[in-house]
Design a protein around this motif. Structure first.
Motif, PDB file in Angstrom:
ATOM      1  N   ARG A 181       0.845  -1.195   0.000  1.00 34.86           N
ATOM      2  CA  ARG A 181       0.000   0.000   0.000  1.00 34.86           C
ATOM      3  C   ARG A 181       0.878   1.242   0.000  1.00 34.86           C
ATOM      4  O   ARG A 181       2.089   1.160   0.104  1.00 34.86           O
ATOM      5  CB  ARG A 181      -0.908  -0.009   1.225  1.00 34.86           C
ATOM      6  CG  ARG A 181      -0.146   0.058   2.553  1.00 34.86           C
ATOM      7  CD  ARG A 181      -1.047  -0.245   3.728  1.00 34.86           C
ATOM      8  NE  ARG A 181      -1.460  -1.636   3.707  1.00 34.86           N
ATOM      9  CZ  ARG A 181      -2.721  -2.032   3.889  1.00 34.86           C
ATOM     10  NH1 ARG A 181      -3.679  -1.159   4.109  1.00 34.86           N
ATOM     11  NH2 ARG A 181      -3.015  -3.314   3.859  1.00 34.86           N
ATOM     12  N   PHE A 182       0.260   2.409  -0.088  1.00 29.64           N
ATOM     13  CA  PHE A 182       0.978   3.667   0.049  1.00 29.64           C
ATOM     14  C   PHE A 182       0.520   4.332   1.324  1.00 29.64           C
ATOM     15  O   PHE A 182      -0.674   4.600   1.505  1.00 29.64           O
ATOM     16  CB  PHE A 182       0.710   4.572  -1.156  1.00 29.64           C
ATOM     17  CG  PHE A 182       1.898   4.696  -2.049  1.00 29.64           C
ATOM     18  CD1 PHE A 182       2.515   3.562  -2.547  1.00 29.64           C
ATOM     19  CD2 PHE A 182       2.422   5.926  -2.387  1.00 29.64           C
ATOM     20  CE1 PHE A 182       3.626   3.659  -3.367  1.00 29.64           C
ATOM     21  CE2 PHE A 182       3.519   6.037  -3.206  1.00 29.64           C
ATOM     22  CZ  PHE A 182       4.129   4.900  -3.706  1.00 29.64           C
ATOM     23  N   ASP A 183       1.468   4.584   2.229  1.00 28.95           N
ATOM     24  CA  ASP A 183       1.151   5.195   3.516  1.00 28.95           C
ATOM     25  C   ASP A 183       2.090   6.362   3.788  1.00 28.95           C
ATOM     26  O   ASP A 183       3.252   6.357   3.359  1.00 28.95           O
ATOM     27  CB  ASP A 183       1.307   4.181   4.656  1.00 28.95           C
ATOM     28  CG  ASP A 183       0.143   3.201   4.729  1.00 28.95           C
ATOM     29  OD1 ASP A 183      -0.894   3.489   4.105  1.00 28.95           O
ATOM     30  OD2 ASP A 183       0.285   2.161   5.395  1.00 28.95           O
ATOM     31  N   ALA A 184       1.596   7.325   4.539  1.00 29.88           N
ATOM     32  CA  ALA A 184       2.444   8.405   5.035  1.00 29.88           C
ATOM     33  C   ALA A 184       3.279   7.883   6.188  1.00 29.88           C
ATOM     34  O   ALA A 184       2.801   7.097   7.017  1.00 29.88           O
ATOM     35  CB  ALA A 184       1.591   9.578   5.487  1.00 29.88           C
ATOM     36  N   SER A 185       4.531   8.298   6.253  1.00 31.22           N
ATOM     37  CA  SER A 185       5.414   7.824   7.307  1.00 31.22           C
ATOM     38  C   SER A 185       4.947   8.310   8.672  1.00 31.22           C
ATOM     39  O   SER A 185       4.570   9.473   8.837  1.00 31.22           O
ATOM     40  CB  SER A 185       6.845   8.307   7.056  1.00 31.22           C
ATOM     41  OG  SER A 185       7.675   7.991   8.158  1.00 31.22           O
ATOM     42  N   ASN A 186       4.971   7.397   9.637  1.00 32.16           N
ATOM     43  CA  ASN A 186       4.700   7.802  11.023  1.00 32.16           C
ATOM     44  C   ASN A 186       5.988   7.924  11.830  1.00 32.16           C
ATOM     45  O   ASN A 186       5.952   8.117  13.040  1.00 32.16           O
ATOM     46  CB  ASN A 186       3.737   6.832  11.693  1.00 32.16           C
ATOM     47  CG  ASN A 186       4.265   5.394  11.717  1.00 32.16           C
ATOM     48  OD1 ASN A 186       5.451   5.157  11.521  1.00 32.16           O
ATOM     49  ND2 ASN A 186       3.370   4.432  11.959  1.00 32.16           N
ATOM     50  N   GLY A 187       7.134   7.754  11.140  1.00 38.10           N
ATOM     51  CA  GLY A 187       8.424   7.964  11.780  1.00 38.10           C
ATOM     52  C   GLY A 187       8.913   6.828  12.648  1.00 38.10           C
ATOM     53  O   GLY A 187       9.980   6.939  13.256  1.00 38.10           O
ATOM     54  N   THR A 188       8.178   5.717  12.696  1.00 34.67           N
ATOM     55  CA  THR A 188       8.593   4.624  13.569  1.00 34.67           C
ATOM     56  C   THR A 188       9.613   3.725  12.874  1.00 34.67           C
ATOM     57  O   THR A 188       9.698   3.669  11.645  1.00 34.67           O
ATOM     58  CB  THR A 188       7.390   3.766  13.984  1.00 34.67           C
ATOM     59  OG1 THR A 188       6.835   3.142  12.819  1.00 34.67           O
ATOM     60  CG2 THR A 188       6.327   4.624  14.667  1.00 34.67           C
ATOM     61  N   PHE A 233       7.792   1.241  10.595  1.00 38.90           N
ATOM     62  CA  PHE A 233       7.396   1.785   9.293  1.00 38.90           C
ATOM     63  C   PHE A 233       8.595   1.851   8.360  1.00 38.90           C
ATOM     64  O   PHE A 233       8.507   1.463   7.183  1.00 38.90           O
ATOM     65  CB  PHE A 233       6.784   3.179   9.448  1.00 38.90           C
ATOM     66  CG  PHE A 233       6.298   3.754   8.141  1.00 38.90           C
ATOM     67  CD1 PHE A 233       4.971   3.628   7.767  1.00 38.90           C
ATOM     68  CD2 PHE A 233       7.175   4.393   7.261  1.00 38.90           C
ATOM     69  CE1 PHE A 233       4.518   4.127   6.551  1.00 38.90           C
ATOM     70  CE2 PHE A 233       6.738   4.889   6.051  1.00 38.90           C
ATOM     71  CZ  PHE A 233       5.409   4.761   5.686  1.00 38.90           C
ATOM     72  N   ASN A 234       9.718   2.356   8.860  1.00 41.25           N
ATOM     73  CA  ASN A 234      10.909   2.482   8.031  1.00 41.25           C
ATOM     74  C   ASN A 234      11.338   1.133   7.463  1.00 41.25           C
ATOM     75  O   ASN A 234      11.731   1.030   6.291  1.00 41.25           O
ATOM     76  CB  ASN A 234      12.053   3.101   8.826  1.00 41.25           C
ATOM     77  CG  ASN A 234      11.820   4.573   9.120  1.00 41.25           C
ATOM     78  OD1 ASN A 234      10.939   5.197   8.534  1.00 41.25           O
ATOM     79  ND2 ASN A 234      12.610   5.131  10.018  1.00 41.25           N
ATOM     80  N   LYS A 235      11.255   0.085   8.281  1.00 39.72           N
ATOM     81  CA  LYS A 235      11.628  -1.253   7.807  1.00 39.72           C
ATOM     82  C   LYS A 235      10.627  -1.763   6.766  1.00 39.72           C
ATOM     83  O   LYS A 235      11.014  -2.360   5.760  1.00 39.72           O
ATOM     84  CB  LYS A 235      11.712  -2.221   8.983  1.00 39.72           C
ATOM     85  CG  LYS A 235      12.887  -1.969   9.917  1.00 39.72           C
ATOM     86  CD  LYS A 235      12.903  -2.985  11.052  1.00 39.72           C
ATOM     87  CE  LYS A 235      14.113  -2.797  11.950  1.00 39.72           C
ATOM     88  NZ  LYS A 235      14.140  -3.788  13.055  1.00 39.72           N
ATOM     89  N   ASP A 236       9.333  -1.544   7.022  1.00 43.89           N
ATOM     90  CA  ASP A 236       8.306  -2.001   6.092  1.00 43.89           C
ATOM     91  C   ASP A 236       8.387  -1.271   4.748  1.00 43.89           C
ATOM     92  O   ASP A 236       7.921  -1.794   3.737  1.00 43.89           O
ATOM     93  CB  ASP A 236       6.915  -1.787   6.683  1.00 43.89           C
ATOM     94  CG  ASP A 236       6.538  -2.843   7.706  1.00 43.89           C
ATOM     95  OD1 ASP A 236       7.230  -3.876   7.785  1.00 43.89           O
ATOM     96  OD2 ASP A 236       5.547  -2.631   8.432  1.00 43.89           O
ATOM     97  N   ALA A 237       8.954  -0.077   4.751  1.00 44.62           N
ATOM     98  CA  ALA A 237       9.025   0.734   3.529  1.00 44.62           C
ATOM     99  C   ALA A 237      10.393   0.662   2.863  1.00 44.62           C
ATOM    100  O   ALA A 237      10.701   1.473   1.996  1.00 44.62           O
ATOM    101  CB  ALA A 237       8.680   2.188   3.852  1.00 44.62           C
ATOM    102  N   THR A 238      11.203  -0.311   3.263  1.00 48.00           N
ATOM    103  CA  THR A 238      12.552  -0.451   2.703  1.00 48.00           C
ATOM    104  C   THR A 238      12.670  -1.790   1.979  1.00 48.00           C
ATOM    105  O   THR A 238      12.246  -2.818   2.497  1.00 48.00           O
ATOM    106  CB  THR A 238      13.606  -0.350   3.816  1.00 48.00           C
ATOM    107  OG1 THR A 238      13.516   0.950   4.426  1.00 48.00           O
ATOM    108  CG2 THR A 238      15.020  -0.528   3.263  1.00 48.00           C
TER     109      THR A 238
END
Length: 476
Positions: free
Chosen positions: A406-413, A416-421
């Motif tokens: 999906r496309f999500d805005a980063s929550n800075g956690t 999230f960073n791992k899921d988006a890498t």
């Protein structure tokens, strides 16, 4: 921006043979035999030192000290880039102490850089303090976010110089520094602060300055320079350990002078790995040839190799440097790209209005909204700068949640960073890549009935093609 070294056949540097022949006299060892060989180094023009080498996406970058000023009083930092470690482009000044830093205006030395959270963090020595600057690009311009040193002169024993950054597999970054004493501290997630109570002294026997840390096959390698940089016996030693902070076992010297070639004072190095290979290269400075001394130095690159037991082999310093490097799987960072399916070349990774990812047709006649949904900015991975994250024009990231993409805005956690890498692996066809989940190694971005998912690897041709994409010119 200009090319430092023109492409083409390997060549003799003008005057190289005369320089080599004169080296024994000018460098104070008359009578030594200097072999006639092509001098392809220094790899950067003029006098430079303390090179920090790193790879972002498909490009290598180098950040040196500009050398040769009286008393090492330089004020500016420059950036150079290369696709092959041989032909370098000069990107000009990226940080100038005078106008860009309010708290120091002399002695710009020994920088380091890391990418995280979609930005680039540049650590540098300035008037024997350590500062940090931030940019959206590896070639700047960089801005000082603190208005003061990150580590001030006198905060600890020794000099506050020679920063280095290492980011571990879990995304935690560490800052190293020091002259006389070596220290390390975990950086906070913002990369511009740390908990001073966590600063650790890791000074090994023989340490002087120039820390650099890498990780290979589960082992951490802590390297440093011994003796004074103005001494021809300046050299690189190293230790190994089980973590970024040690404990360390000293292993010995891996780079030192070779008077038969006129090479003196090789040290203050950095190391880079070619992605998806076990090929490593070491960038370092030495006395300029001919006639250099410890305040007139030049930058070169040679191979760094490991023995079967994991120890580092002695580096062979050369005048010829290295051949162009082309291996490795990488994507072009800081560019916009569309991800085209290898299995279905007319279909692209897109995100629908419900923010879920699919593989859909995109053509020149598609609507602007569809083209935009198939266009991403490729940036260094939020969790690991050696990998990648994909951002849309609204600032959202391609992220998997419950194995759906999906496309999500980063929550800075951190999660999230791992899921988006995603880490680039060789794709099923030449020029394509497979994108392995950083958070779930062994799972890949894959389309299944045109739905984008993160699925466990299957050793068959269909899966390999379904999980392979080509980064092509963007639709929007």
């Amino acid at each position: 921006m200009h090319s430092v070294r023109p492409p083409g056949r390997r060549r003799f540097r003008p005057g190289a043979l005369a320089a080599a022949a004169a080296a024994s006299l000018l460098l104070g060892f008359a009578g030594s035999a200097v072999p006639a060989q092509a001098a392809e180094s220094p790899v950067l023009p003029g006098l430079t030192a303390d090179p920090n080498i790193i790879r972002f996406g498909d490009t290598y970058y180098m950040y040196p000290t500009t050398d040769g000023f009286p008393g090492w009083s330089g004020t500016q930092f420059k950036a150079y880039s290369s696709k092959d470690l041989v032909h370098w482009k000069d990107h000009g000044v990226i940080l100038d102490l005078g106008p860009d830093v309010s708290w120091a205006d002399i002695r710009a030395w020994a920088p380091a850089i890391e990418a995280k959270n979609g930005k680039y963090y540049f650590y540098y020595s300035a008037d024997t303090n350590i500062g940090v600057a931030v940019s959206d690009s590896p070639t700047g311009p960089f801005k000082d976010p603190l208005g003061k040193p990150l580590i001030a002169r006198g905060a600890y024993t020794g000099q506050m110089i020679d920063p280095a950054v290492f980011t571990d597999d879990d995304g935690q970054s560490y800052l190293y520094w020091g002259q006389g004493r070596a220290r390390v501290v975990p950086l906070n997630d913002d990369m511009i602060s740390f908990d001073a109570s966590k600063v650790t002294d890791i000074t090994p026997v023989g340490y002087n300055e120039g820390t650099f840390v890498i990780k290979r096959k589960g082992t951490y390698y802590f390297m440093w320079s011994e003796n004074d940089t103005r001494d021809e016996n300046y050299r690189v030693a190293y230790a190994t350990g089980p973590s970024p902070t040690g404990p360390w076992t000293k292993r010995g010297v891996i780079l030192e002078k070779d008077l038969s070639l006129g090479i003196k004072g090789p040290g203050h190095h950095s190391v880079v790995n070619v992605p998806n290979t076990d090929d490593w290269y070491i960038a370092y400075h030495r006395f300029a040839i001919p006639g250099g001394d410890g305040t007139h130095r030049e930058t070169t690159i040679d191979k760094l190799e490991f023995a079967s037991d994991g120890l580092i082999k002695k580096v062979v310093p050369t005048l010829s440097s290295i051949d162009p490097v082309t291996a490795g799987t990488a994507l072009p960072t800081n560019t916009t790209r569309s991800l085209r399916s290898v299995n279905f070349p007319g279909r692209y990774a897109v995100v629908r209005s419900d923010n879920l990812g699919y593989l859909e047709p995109v053509t020149s006649s598609s609507t602007t909204a569809v083209k935009q949904s198939a266009t991403f900015t490729v940036i260094p991975g939020l969790a690991d700068s050696k990998c990648y994250s994909f951002r849309d024009s609204s600032g959202r990231y391609l992220r998997h949640k419950d194995l759906r993409v999906r496309f999500d805005a980063s929550n800075g956690t951190t999660l999230f960073n791992k899921d988006a890498t995603y880490c680039a692996r060789p794709g099923s066809t030449t020029g394509s890549v497979s994108l392995e989940s950083y958070n779930y190694p062994g799972r890949y971005l894959r389309h299944y009935y045109y739905e984008l998912r993160i699925d466990a690897y299957q050793d068959n041709a269909t899966f390999r093609a379904d999980s392979s994409f080509t980064a092509v010119s963007p639709w929007a």
